[in-house]
Design a protein around this motif. Sequence first.
Motif, short mmCIF file in Angstrom:
data_model
loop_
_atom_site.label_atom_id
_atom_site.label_comp_id
_atom_site.label_asym_id
_atom_site.label_seq_id
_atom_site.Cartn_x
_atom_site.Cartn_y
_atom_site.Cartn_z
N ASN A 116 0.81 -1.22 0.00
CA ASN A 116 0.00 0.00 0.00
C ASN A 116 0.85 1.28 0.00
O ASN A 116 0.70 2.15 0.87
CB ASN A 116 -0.96 0.00 1.20
N PRO A 117 1.73 1.44 -0.97
CA PRO A 117 2.53 2.67 -1.02
C PRO A 117 1.68 3.86 -1.45
O PRO A 117 0.76 3.72 -2.26
CB PRO A 117 3.58 2.35 -2.09
N GLU A 118 1.99 5.03 -0.92
CA GLU A 118 1.35 6.25 -1.40
C GLU A 118 1.99 6.70 -2.71
O GLU A 118 1.34 7.33 -3.55
CB GLU A 118 1.49 7.35 -0.35
N LEU A 119 3.28 6.39 -2.87
CA LEU A 119 4.03 6.79 -4.05
C LEU A 119 5.07 5.71 -4.36
O LEU A 119 5.65 5.13 -3.45
CB LEU A 119 4.75 8.13 -3.78
N ILE A 120 5.27 5.45 -5.65
CA ILE A 120 6.37 4.59 -6.09
C ILE A 120 7.39 5.46 -6.82
O ILE A 120 7.01 6.26 -7.68
CB ILE A 120 5.89 3.44 -6.99
N VAL A 121 8.66 5.30 -6.46
CA VAL A 121 9.74 6.04 -7.09
C VAL A 121 10.64 5.06 -7.83
O VAL A 121 11.11 4.08 -7.25
CB VAL A 121 10.57 6.84 -6.07
N VAL A 122 10.88 5.33 -9.11
CA VAL A 122 11.70 4.47 -9.96
C VAL A 122 12.96 5.22 -10.38
O VAL A 122 12.87 6.34 -10.88
CB VAL A 122 10.92 4.02 -11.22
N VAL A 123 14.12 4.59 -10.16
CA VAL A 123 15.39 5.19 -10.59
C VAL A 123 16.26 4.09 -11.20
O VAL A 123 16.79 3.24 -10.50
CB VAL A 123 16.16 5.85 -9.42
N ALA A 124 16.35 4.09 -12.53
CA ALA A 124 17.21 3.12 -13.22
C ALA A 124 16.95 1.68 -12.77
O ALA A 124 17.88 0.93 -12.47
CB ALA A 124 18.69 3.49 -13.01
N TYR A 125 15.68 1.31 -12.75
CA TYR A 125 15.31 -0.05 -12.32
C TYR A 125 15.61 -1.07 -13.41
O TYR A 125 16.08 -2.16 -13.15
CB TYR A 125 13.83 -0.06 -11.94
N GLY A 126 15.34 -0.70 -14.65
CA GLY A 126 15.64 -1.61 -15.76
C GLY A 126 14.50 -2.52 -16.16
O GLY A 126 14.70 -3.48 -16.89
N LYS A 127 13.27 -2.23 -15.67
CA LYS A 127 12.10 -3.01 -16.06
C LYS A 127 10.95 -2.07 -16.42
O LYS A 127 10.81 -0.99 -15.83
CB LYS A 127 11.65 -3.95 -14.93
N ILE A 128 10.13 -2.50 -17.37
CA ILE A 128 8.93 -1.75 -17.73
C ILE A 128 7.88 -1.93 -16.64
O ILE A 128 7.65 -3.05 -16.17
CB ILE A 128 8.38 -2.23 -19.09
N ILE A 129 7.22 -0.85 -16.24
CA ILE A 129 6.19 -0.90 -15.20
C ILE A 129 4.82 -1.06 -15.88
O ILE A 129 4.40 -0.18 -16.63
CB ILE A 129 6.18 0.38 -14.35
N PRO A 130 4.12 -2.16 -15.64
CA PRO A 130 2.82 -2.35 -16.30
C PRO A 130 1.73 -1.43 -15.74
O PRO A 130 1.83 -0.92 -14.62
CB PRO A 130 2.49 -3.83 -16.01
N LYS A 131 0.70 -1.25 -16.53
CA LYS A 131 -0.41 -0.36 -16.18
C LYS A 131 -1.04 -0.73 -14.84
O LYS A 131 -1.43 0.14 -14.06
CB LYS A 131 -1.47 -0.41 -17.29
N GLU A 132 -1.14 -2.04 -14.59
CA GLU A 132 -1.79 -2.51 -13.35
C GLU A 132 -1.07 -1.97 -12.11
O GLU A 132 -1.70 -1.73 -11.07
CB GLU A 132 -1.80 -4.04 -13.31
N ILE A 133 0.25 -1.79 -12.19
CA ILE A 133 1.01 -1.26 -11.05
C ILE A 133 0.95 0.26 -11.02
O ILE A 133 0.87 0.87 -9.95
CB ILE A 133 2.47 -1.77 -11.09
N ILE A 134 0.96 0.89 -12.20
CA ILE A 134 0.89 2.35 -12.27
C ILE A 134 -0.35 2.87 -11.53
O ILE A 134 -0.31 3.94 -10.91
CB ILE A 134 0.86 2.82 -13.74
N GLU A 135 -1.41 2.10 -11.55
CA GLU A 135 -2.68 2.55 -10.96
C GLU A 135 -2.79 2.32 -9.45
O GLU A 135 -3.75 2.76 -8.83
CB GLU A 135 -3.84 1.84 -11.68
N ILE A 136 -1.81 1.63 -8.86
CA ILE A 136 -1.92 1.26 -7.44
C ILE A 136 -1.70 2.43 -6.48
O ILE A 136 -2.56 2.69 -5.63
CB ILE A 136 -0.96 0.09 -7.10
N PRO A 137 -0.57 3.16 -6.53
CA PRO A 137 -0.31 4.16 -5.49
C PRO A 137 -1.17 5.41 -5.61
O PRO A 137 -1.52 5.84 -6.72
CB PRO A 137 1.17 4.50 -5.67
#
Length: 310
Positions: free
Chosen positions: A77-98
């Motif tokens: 249950n994150p309020e925000l996800i921060v991505v820095v040079a992770y190296g993977k594509i973030i799918p739509k299903e995760i984008i909508e969570i925080p």
Amino acid sequence: MRILFMGTPEFAVPSLDVLVKYHEVIGIFTKVDKINKRGKKIEYLPVKQYAIDKNIPIYQPESLKTKEIQNIIKELNPELIVVVAYGKIIPKEIIEIPKYGIINVHSSLLPKFRGAAPINAALIEGEEKSGVTIMYIAEGLDTGDIILSKATEITEEDDFLSLHDRLKEIGAEVLKEAVDLIGKGQNERIPQDEEKATFVKPFKKEDLKIDWNNSKEKIFNFVRGLSPIPCSWTYHEDKILKVYQVKKQDKIYENGEIGEVVDKVKGKGPVVKVKNGSIIITSAKPESKKILSGADLLNGNFVKIGDILK
């Protein structure tokens, strides 16, 4: 703010550190461990080592597309996800969570140099400035709305490593500001200008080969943009010579052909004839040898006048 962090290499560590200092980092997603080829030992990548040192929960999924992983993120249950040079594509299903979405720290002044190697590209293209952009993650690659960006001058002395190290600190600084704005509801969403967008693909080995038919300026920028990682190279006596540092010379040589070692500069290195002048190789690595200065290349007869670099 409750933050879930996704990142892998050294570039991501200052950004993670600033989040740990000012927010609650509830978990860290990072890429799977690499095995050391020599000792066959597992090497922890920088973000994972940081997480171990700080006792932060670590997740290393092969993919973010599974329901299992998406459910784990929902439970965190994150309020925000921060991505820095992770190296993977973030799918739509995760984008909508925080609650506040997902933001990314990108090492270029978007929309220029989207993609895999923006720091290298800025140097190779001879840019006068680079920088960091904080943007929202969208379904397209590096296409999301911009929150903040900060520029830095590129100097003649910069190479990939020096610019990388400067940008990772700028990234942490601007990330803190962006997260504070998001928490206060004062953040902007500036759409990117698609007409100005450029894209950088991951490098293949052939992409790193020096073209001695180019101008001295292009070769200089090419070499420093790839130094020390992933490193430019040329063929020398049918073997690979990795080239780490070069200097430009205005001097034009009438003798010899393009790519030929036509002279030497004492204490500096061999001189290669190019399109509009010449290039001094000041640091290189012959195949199966250590990195040598240009002077040592000459002193050890690794490179000689009359040699052809292809």
